[in-house]
Motif scaffolding. Structure first.
Motif, PDB file in Angstrom:
ATOM      1  N   GLY A   1      28.807  -6.685  62.411  1.00  0.00           N
ATOM      2  CA  GLY A   1      27.695  -7.306  62.982  1.00  0.00           C
ATOM      3  C   GLY A   1      26.249  -6.305  63.043  1.00  0.00           C
ATOM      4  O   GLY A   1      25.215  -6.780  63.706  1.00  0.00           O
ATOM      5  N   SER A   2      26.571  -5.059  62.846  1.00  0.00           N
ATOM      6  CA  SER A   2      25.511  -4.095  63.070  1.00  0.00           C
ATOM      7  C   SER A   2      24.421  -4.281  62.137  1.00  0.00           C
ATOM      8  O   SER A   2      23.389  -3.523  62.130  1.00  0.00           O
ATOM      9  CB  SER A   2      26.148  -2.737  63.116  1.00  0.00           C
ATOM     10  OG  SER A   2      26.724  -2.297  62.146  1.00  0.00           O
TER      11      SER A   2
ATOM     12  N   ASP B   1      29.549  -0.973  63.382  1.00  0.00           N
ATOM     13  CA  ASP B   1      30.428  -2.182  64.017  1.00  0.00           C
ATOM     14  C   ASP B   1      30.266  -3.159  63.328  1.00  0.00           C
ATOM     15  O   ASP B   1      29.131  -3.492  62.890  1.00  0.00           O
ATOM     16  CB  ASP B   1      29.951  -1.773  65.678  1.00  0.00           C
ATOM     17  CG  ASP B   1      31.110  -2.437  66.358  1.00  0.00           C
ATOM     18  OD1 ASP B   1      32.053  -3.227  65.854  1.00  0.00           O
ATOM     19  OD2 ASP B   1      31.185  -2.260  67.650  1.00  0.00           O
TER      20      ASP B   1
ATOM     21  N   TYR C   1      13.191 -10.043  60.640  1.00  0.00           N
ATOM     22  CA  TYR C   1      13.356  -9.368  61.800  1.00  0.00           C
ATOM     23  C   TYR C   1      13.043  -7.890  61.393  1.00  0.00           C
ATOM     24  O   TYR C   1      12.879  -7.354  60.150  1.00  0.00           O
ATOM     25  CB  TYR C   1      14.964  -9.257  62.061  1.00  0.00           C
ATOM     26  CG  TYR C   1      15.807  -9.034  60.740  1.00  0.00           C
ATOM     27  CD1 TYR C   1      15.937  -7.654  60.427  1.00  0.00           C
ATOM     28  CD2 TYR C   1      16.457 -10.110  60.095  1.00  0.00           C
ATOM     29  CE1 TYR C   1      17.072  -7.401  59.426  1.00  0.00           C
ATOM     30  CE2 TYR C   1      17.338  -9.843  59.214  1.00  0.00           C
ATOM     31  CZ  TYR C   1      17.606  -8.630  58.584  1.00  0.00           C
ATOM     32  OH  TYR C   1      18.155  -8.477  57.680  1.00  0.00           O
ATOM     33  N   LYS C   2      13.017  -7.069  62.421  1.00  0.00           N
ATOM     34  CA  LYS C   2      12.419  -5.604  62.214  1.00  0.00           C
ATOM     35  C   LYS C   2      14.011  -4.733  62.090  1.00  0.00           C
ATOM     36  O   LYS C   2      14.781  -5.063  63.052  1.00  0.00           O
ATOM     37  CB  LYS C   2      11.823  -5.036  63.612  1.00  0.00           C
ATOM     38  CG  LYS C   2      10.325  -5.351  63.398  1.00  0.00           C
ATOM     39  CD  LYS C   2       9.901  -4.536  64.653  1.00  0.00           C
ATOM     40  CE  LYS C   2       9.211  -3.182  64.284  1.00  0.00           C
ATOM     41  NZ  LYS C   2       7.826  -3.122  65.254  1.00  0.00           N
TER      42      LYS C   2
ATOM     43  N   ARG D   1      21.316 -10.411  70.181  1.00  0.00           N
ATOM     44  CA  ARG D   1      22.700 -10.981  70.085  1.00  0.00           C
ATOM     45  C   ARG D   1      23.167 -11.538  71.474  1.00  0.00           C
ATOM     46  O   ARG D   1      23.084 -10.739  72.442  1.00  0.00           O
ATOM     47  CB  ARG D   1      23.723  -9.810  69.628  1.00  0.00           C
ATOM     48  CG  ARG D   1      23.489  -9.596  68.069  1.00  0.00           C
ATOM     49  CD  ARG D   1      24.124 -10.452  67.078  1.00  0.00           C
ATOM     50  NE  ARG D   1      23.354 -10.612  65.961  1.00  0.00           N
ATOM     51  CZ  ARG D   1      23.766  -9.426  65.081  1.00  0.00           C
ATOM     52  NH1 ARG D   1      24.603  -8.541  65.060  1.00  0.00           N
ATOM     53  NH2 ARG D   1      22.985  -9.335  63.874  1.00  0.00           N
TER      54      ARG D   1
ATOM     55  N   LYS E   1      24.713  -3.870  58.269  1.00  0.00           N
ATOM     56  CA  LYS E   1      25.167  -2.965  56.905  1.00  0.00           C
ATOM     57  C   LYS E   1      24.621  -3.594  55.731  1.00  0.00           C
ATOM     58  O   LYS E   1      24.097  -2.794  54.899  1.00  0.00           O
ATOM     59  CB  LYS E   1      26.563  -2.541  56.965  1.00  0.00           C
ATOM     60  CG  LYS E   1      27.157  -1.642  58.155  1.00  0.00           C
ATOM     61  CD  LYS E   1      28.716  -1.248  58.002  1.00  0.00           C
ATOM     62  CE  LYS E   1      29.533  -2.489  58.186  1.00  0.00           C
ATOM     63  NZ  LYS E   1      29.526  -2.915  59.361  1.00  0.00           N
ATOM     64  N   THR E   2      24.735  -4.917  55.679  1.00  0.00           N
ATOM     65  CA  THR E   2      24.456  -5.498  54.379  1.00  0.00           C
ATOM     66  C   THR E   2      22.924  -5.445  53.730  1.00  0.00           C
ATOM     67  O   THR E   2      22.880  -5.040  52.494  1.00  0.00           O
ATOM     68  CB  THR E   2      24.664  -7.050  54.408  1.00  0.00           C
ATOM     69  OG1 THR E   2      26.144  -7.285  55.113  1.00  0.00           O
ATOM     70  CG2 THR E   2      24.918  -7.595  53.227  1.00  0.00           C
TER      71      THR E   2
HETATM   72  P1  ADP Z   1      27.947  -6.248  59.169  1.00  0.00           P
HETATM   73  O1  ADP Z   1      27.489  -5.045  59.541  1.00  0.00           O
HETATM   74  O2  ADP Z   1      29.201  -6.624  59.923  1.00  0.00           O
HETATM   75  O3  ADP Z   1      28.129  -6.276  57.594  1.00  0.00           O
HETATM   76  P2  ADP Z   1      25.838  -7.983  58.513  1.00  0.00           P
HETATM   77  O4  ADP Z   1      24.969  -7.023  57.750  1.00  0.00           O
HETATM   78  O5  ADP Z   1      26.589  -9.156  57.948  1.00  0.00           O
HETATM   79  O6  ADP Z   1      26.831  -7.129  59.510  1.00  0.00           O
HETATM   80  O7  ADP Z   1      24.610  -8.513  59.568  1.00  0.00           O
HETATM   81  C1  ADP Z   1      24.927  -9.517  60.537  1.00  0.00           C
HETATM   82  C2  ADP Z   1      23.576 -10.399  60.826  1.00  0.00           C
HETATM   83  O8  ADP Z   1      22.660  -9.550  61.431  1.00  0.00           O
HETATM   84  C3  ADP Z   1      22.975 -10.649  59.489  1.00  0.00           C
HETATM   85  O9  ADP Z   1      22.794 -12.223  59.640  1.00  0.00           O
HETATM   86  C4  ADP Z   1      22.025 -10.160  59.313  1.00  0.00           C
HETATM   87  O10 ADP Z   1      20.733 -10.889  58.575  1.00  0.00           O
HETATM   88  C5  ADP Z   1      21.553  -9.870  60.816  1.00  0.00           C
HETATM   89  N1  ADP Z   1      20.776  -8.506  61.048  1.00  0.00           N
HETATM   90  C6  ADP Z   1      20.817  -7.375  60.391  1.00  0.00           C
HETATM   91  N2  ADP Z   1      19.908  -6.277  60.669  1.00  0.00           N
HETATM   92  C7  ADP Z   1      19.307  -7.076  61.595  1.00  0.00           C
HETATM   93  C8  ADP Z   1      18.284  -6.655  62.453  1.00  0.00           C
HETATM   94  N3  ADP Z   1      17.664  -5.332  62.355  1.00  0.00           N
HETATM   95  N4  ADP Z   1      17.764  -7.612  63.388  1.00  0.00           N
HETATM   96  C9  ADP Z   1      18.153  -8.841  63.485  1.00  0.00           C
HETATM   97  N5  ADP Z   1      19.193  -9.139  62.716  1.00  0.00           N
HETATM   98  C10 ADP Z   1      19.815  -8.448  61.838  1.00  0.00           C
END
Ligand code: ADP
Ligand code: MG
Length: 687
Positions: A292-293, A290, A260-261, A446, A295-296
């Motif tokens: 799902g935004s 937030d 993904y970008k 999403r 951060k990981t």
């Molecule tokens: P949180 O911010 O709650 O920690 P996560 O980092 O777990 O969220 O990310 C949630 C999901 O979104 C993961 O499956 C991740 O691979 C996906 N993700 C992260 N950045 C993007 C993006 N730019 N586009 C699409 N999916 C993404």
């Protein structure tokens, strides 16, 4: 301050009515001494309400009504249960009253006489019912009407009545409690004495006394927190970045290879992190994003950048489940993209041997990406060349951890990640000019969660809906505020609820309970079973709140949702809507009250944590005190970042003034404050 007055350090068992058994129960609540008991504040109060007319009653509310029995009082026996029922009314209407196993009540209720009944009002069919209400003579009720009875957090076997009786005996010791605030500060801010505040928080005569007592105690917590942060900041300003990060080729090329970008915001924050890590001072950054935004991935890029430059990086999660989740994700990334990282998991449940191997490998530099829980900053871990520590979902983000790390003489970069959307204005006051990045752009594509706010009559429909989702292979969460019966009247508890659900659901649906009093290993294994899809419905308290990722879960149902803060509801809801399927969140407004519904409707209309946090801040007036406390945030006991926004501003202003006049708190008048900070294990020598 080590020499406490003897009456404060006495064991609670020296008080009347506290035998070995109660003593053990008190210890379960963390209470050993009289002083501990005095710091065991009520979670809530019972206010004996004004007397209402039957025509003004609402389902789900605890109310007091003045009634006389209308017609017969019937007692029937069902198996070994005796059920006493009668109709009672005032001039505006009637309702039904039921008592279980109290046949003698028949003799207490004289025909034609009015009594006050106080209890939970429920709608059954077309009429109202009160089960087991407390009955008072009218004049007795009038005497306590409007007064506040403390309700303490309890454990099974410990009654509220016993805690009240015991605290009452401890109250005469309150004058010996240390006053930590200099009197000029108390005067300036109009704060009451600490000992008076403690007395009044237990037994306030009215709302006003409660509010002033609460304000004083909340102020202590906030001031301590802010002073710690300010001292830490001073320390960090003098902290030069001794690390030498050069190439970011690996991380930058990974960005191009992801499926993904990255969003614009993610890229912006990544650029900030890079410039921090290569800057003059060590990094000290908070990412608020937030749920799902995404951060990981930012954490991962930073850790890869660190490894690429020959350093070790560590990421700390609040639970083992989350740590494992990160570990597995990172291993997968390493293999898929052939990355130069050597991840290792270090958590409490590893065997002694596994731990030793991990610790040795960390010490001699075999591992450059360390994932774990708080175990990571424990004494035994010696790092080879640690340069970056990331904390994930640790709402106190690192104040204590940083202190610990600095005690070890390390001067590392810190990146804190939090999904608790503290309104930006407050975050700046609390954290001063710590760098804050706000990730407020969601990845594309999403599916928004569908929400509904409904009354208890919707439950059967909700259960059918959940059963349907399970049949389609999905999973669900049901959240209740309490753990077991008897903690607080009228609130759902996970123990009974699990039984109730098992009775109403098809028998092949696998239902399990999760709560904070289970052993850590039991909690872990339940959460892992749920993650593997071996549990269909998890009936849980808010322990589930932090970061667990089970994309297959598509329904979140929250009981007594009116009792939670909106920000917390948002965190809970964030457990669903993480996969490719449509997800749903059902908020049960058990109170049936219109104001509660209006507040919950904000959840219905927004899936944006920042909007919700700001709204929450706006809507919660200072009088809004009886919600279940927001948990998790900053680990305050009494203070609340939303409710006490104004107090936080005052405390921050005071702390800044204080430190500009007396930077090391050496003035005579500030010495109680300094002593208090030291007794709360604040280390001035580290400065
Ligand atoms: P949180 O911010 O709650 O920690 P996560 O980092 O777990 O969220 O990310 C949630 C999901 O979104 C993961 O499956 C991740 O691979 C996906 N993700 C992260 N950045 C993007 C993006 N730019 N586009 C699409 N999916 C993404
Ligand atoms: Mg996360």
């Amino acid at each position: 301050m080590v020499n406490k007055n003897p009456s404060l350090i006495e064991h609670v068992s020296s008080l009347k009515g506290v035998g070995d058994k109660s003593s053990a129960l008190f210890e379960k609540c963390g209470i050993k001494t009289v002083e501990d008991l005095l710091s065991y504040f009520p979670r809530d109060y019972d206010i004996c309400e004004e007397i209402k007319n039957v025509s003004d009653l609402a389902s789900g509310e605890i109310s007091a009504v003045r009634l006389t029995a209308v017609g017969n009082i019937a007692v029937k026996k069902v198996r070994n249960l005796s059920i006493l029922t009668f109709k009672a009314g005032d001039v505006t209407g009637t309702l039904q009253i039921t008592y279980f196993n109290m046949p003698f009540m028949r003799n207490n209720i004289k025909p034609g006489k009015y009594y006050v009944f106080r209890g939970l009002v429920q709608k059954k069919g077309n009429s109202f019912v009160m089960e087991q209400p407390k009955m008072f003579k009218t004049e007795d009720y009038l005497e306590i009407m409007g007064s506040m009875q403390p309700r303490y957090p309890l454990v099974k076997g410990l009654s509220n009545q016993l805690v009240i009786k015991t605290v009452k005996q401890a109250i005469p010791s309150t004058p010996y409690l240390e006053e930590m605030l200099p009197s000029y500060i108390r005067r300036q801010l109009g704060l009451m004495d600490y000992s008076e505040a403690v007395r009044k928080i237990h037994f306030p005569a009215n709302m006003e006394e409660f509010s002033t007592a609460r304000r004083r105690i909340a102020f202590n917590e906030i001031l301590e927190f802010i002073l710690r942060l300010r001292f830490l900041k001073r320390y960090e300003e003098q902290s030069i970045n001794d690390y030498n990060y050069k190439s970011s080729a690996q991380s930058d090329s990974l960005i191009d290879r992801l499926p993904y970008k990255l969003t614009g915001k993610q890229l912006e924050i990544w650029a900030d992190i890079k410039s921090d890590l290569t800057g003059k001072n060590v990094m000290n950054r908070l990412i608020q994003g937030d749920v799902g935004s995404g951060k990981t991935i930012l954490a991962f890029l930073s850790l890869l950048f660190t490894a690429e430059n020959g350093y070790q990086g560590a990421i700390m999660a609040p639970t083992e489940v989350l740590a494992r989740q990160h570990y597995e994700g990172f291993i997968e990334m390493k293999e898929r993209y052939n990355l130069p990282i050597t991840p290792i998991l270090l958590v409490g449940s590893l065997s002694v041997k596994e731990k030793r191997i991990a610790q040795e490998g960390i010490e001699n530099g075999d591992y450059n990406l360390i994932i774990g829980t708080n175990a990571l900053i424990q004494e035994k871990v010696n790092y080879n060349n640690l340069s970056l520590v990331i904390t994930d979902e640790q709402h106190r983000f690192g104040v204590q951890q940083r202190e610990r790390l600095s005690e070890k003489g390390k001067n590392v970069h810190i990146l804190a990640m939090s999904a608790t959307p503290i309104p930006r204005t407050l975050a700046i006051i609390l954290y001063g000019d710590l760098h804050i990045s706000i990730l407020d752009e969601m990845p594309k594509g999403r599916i928004p969660i569908k929400n509904c706010v409904v009354g208890t009559e919707y439950r059967p429909t909700a259960y059918k809906f959940i059963a349907d989702q399970v049949k389609k292979g999905h999973q669900a969460y049901v959240i209740c505020p309490m753990i077991e019966e008897g903690e607080t009247d009228g609130l759902e508890n996970v123990s009974d609820y699990t039984e109730k659900l098992r009775d109403s659901m098809p028998s092949d649906i696998r239902i399990r309970t999760l709560h904070g009093k289970q052993k850590p290993s039991e909690k872990e294994s339940i959460m892992e079973e749920f993650a593997r899809g071996e549990i269909d419905i998890l009936v849980s308290t808010t322990v589930i709140e932090v970061g667990i990722n089970v994309p297959n879960a598509t329904v979140m149902m929250i009981e007594n949702s009116e009792r939670f803060g909106l920000a917390q509801l948002h965190q809970l809801r964030g457990r669903v809507g993480r996969g490719k399927d449509q997800s749903y969140c059902i908020f049960i407004n058990t109170s049936g009250r219109e104001e509660a519904k209006q507040r919950l409707d904000i959840m219905n209309h927004s899936n944006d944590g920042f909007v919700i946090a700001e709204e929450d801040l706006k809507q919660r007036g200072p009088g809004d005190l009886f919600g279940i406390r927001q948990s998790g945030e900053m680990s305050f006991h009494v203070a609340d970042i939303y409710q006490d926004a104004a107090l936080i501003r005052e405390a921050a202003a005071l702390a800044d003034r204080l430190l500009s006049e007396d930077p090391d708190l050496i003035m005579e008048e500030n010495s109680p404050l300094k002593q208090w900070l030291i007794s709360n294990s604040f280390d001035f020598t580290a400065l």
